[in-house]
Design a protein around this motif. Structure first.
Motif, short mmCIF file in Angstrom:
data_model
loop_
_atom_site.label_atom_id
_atom_site.label_comp_id
_atom_site.label_asym_id
_atom_site.label_seq_id
_atom_site.Cartn_x
_atom_site.Cartn_y
_atom_site.Cartn_z
N ILE A 36 0.86 -1.03 0.28
CA ILE A 36 0.04 -0.09 -0.06
C ILE A 36 0.91 1.16 -0.01
O ILE A 36 1.61 1.63 0.94
CB ILE A 36 -1.03 -0.02 1.13
CG1 ILE A 36 -1.64 -1.27 1.38
CG2 ILE A 36 -2.07 1.31 1.11
CD1 ILE A 36 -2.62 -1.52 0.23
N SER A 37 0.97 2.03 -1.09
CA SER A 37 1.82 3.09 -1.00
C SER A 37 0.95 4.44 -1.15
O SER A 37 -0.36 4.66 -1.43
CB SER A 37 2.40 3.08 -2.74
OG SER A 37 2.93 4.32 -2.75
N GLU A 38 1.35 5.41 -0.51
CA GLU A 38 0.66 6.55 -0.31
C GLU A 38 0.69 7.64 -1.77
O GLU A 38 -0.28 8.34 -1.74
CB GLU A 38 1.51 7.67 0.56
CG GLU A 38 2.84 8.31 0.12
CD GLU A 38 3.41 9.22 1.05
OE1 GLU A 38 2.66 9.79 2.00
OE2 GLU A 38 4.78 9.51 1.07
N LYS A 39 1.53 7.05 -2.71
CA LYS A 39 1.32 7.60 -4.11
C LYS A 39 1.27 9.32 -4.03
O LYS A 39 0.34 9.85 -4.51
CB LYS A 39 0.02 7.09 -4.75
CG LYS A 39 -0.02 5.69 -4.96
CD LYS A 39 -1.24 5.36 -5.79
CE LYS A 39 -0.94 3.89 -6.16
NZ LYS A 39 -0.79 2.80 -5.28
N ALA A 40 2.30 9.76 -3.39
CA ALA A 40 2.35 11.24 -3.38
C ALA A 40 2.18 11.88 -4.34
O ALA A 40 1.76 13.05 -4.77
CB ALA A 40 3.86 11.59 -2.64
N GLU A 41 2.71 11.36 -5.57
CA GLU A 41 2.69 11.81 -7.13
C GLU A 41 1.28 12.06 -7.40
O GLU A 41 1.09 13.00 -8.63
CB GLU A 41 3.38 11.05 -7.98
CG GLU A 41 2.77 9.88 -8.44
CD GLU A 41 2.94 8.68 -7.59
OE1 GLU A 41 2.34 7.31 -7.77
OE2 GLU A 41 3.69 9.14 -6.36
#
Length: 215
Positions: A36-41
């Motif tokens: 699970i990634s925060e996906k800042a982009e």
């Protein structure tokens, strides 16, 4: 037994440029677990924030808050007894950035929204907190060549890093492995991940330190 047999839900945390997302992805692929990634982009306000922090701080922070609320919901739906998970963020990081980025009135509004959401994040079985010098953070940010990150100042990195250090100095809800990755190059040294995995398997207390000397 592997690290996820001991710690079914692992969180990797650290300042911008510390390598937390890279490390979390490598471990997820290595052991075939949920990542699970925060996906800042995905935050459309982030490039504007680094150009004009005061103007875009609140919109950037609120986007991240609602984004993380959705991600926390996904994590909460996973049966940790059957599916292990690693994430490159945890909910408690959100106020760390909010306190640094928002003025008093904005933070009060943020806090009201945060409280209203009544988010209940699963407690990590282990947190890997990555410590990295400011000089190394700046070098890694430069090396990965993300356009909008070129506007990140040394002062901002220092403030965020200090806030992380203060937070984890007193954090005791989950076991924490404090990893100094100054000399642990997980991209260039094939032994680095094996060394870290071995260290995780030998964790015996609620707070431990790992300062490898690999170059």
């Amino acid at each position: 037994m592997n690290i996820f047999d001991r710690f079914p839900y692992i969180v990797v945390e650290g300042p911008i440029g510390s390598g937390k997302s890279t490390l979390a992805k490598i471990l997820a692929d290595r052991f075939g677990v949920n990542f699970i990634s925060e996906k800042a982009e995905k935050n459309p306000f982030l490039p504007k924030f680094y150009e004009d922090m005061k103007r875009y701080a609140l919109s950037t922070q609120l986007f991240f808050l609602f984004q993380r609320a959705d991600q926390i919901q996904k994590i909460s739906q996973i049966d940790m007894f059957k599916e292990s998970t690693i994430a490159d963020f945890f909910l408690e990081k959100d106020p760390i950035f909010a306190k640094n980025n928002l003025d008093e009135e904005e933070f009060n509004l943020y806090h009201q929204i945060f409280s209203h959401l009544q988010l209940k994040a699963p407690k990590p079985d282990l947190i890997i907190y990555i410590q990295t010098s400011i000089e190394t953070l700046e070098k890694r940010i430069k090396d990965r060549s993300i356009d909008f990150e070129t506007d990140i100042s040394t002062e901002y990195l220092e403030a965020i890093s200090e806030s992380y250090s203060q937070f984890f100095h007193s954090y005791d809800r989950s076991p924490v492995l404090i990893l100094n990755n100054e000399n642990l190059n997980i991209l260039k040294d094939k032994n680095a991940i094996d060394l870290l995995i071995s260290r995780i398997m030998n964790i015996k207390s609620n707070r431990e330190f790992f300062n490898p000397q690999l170059l």
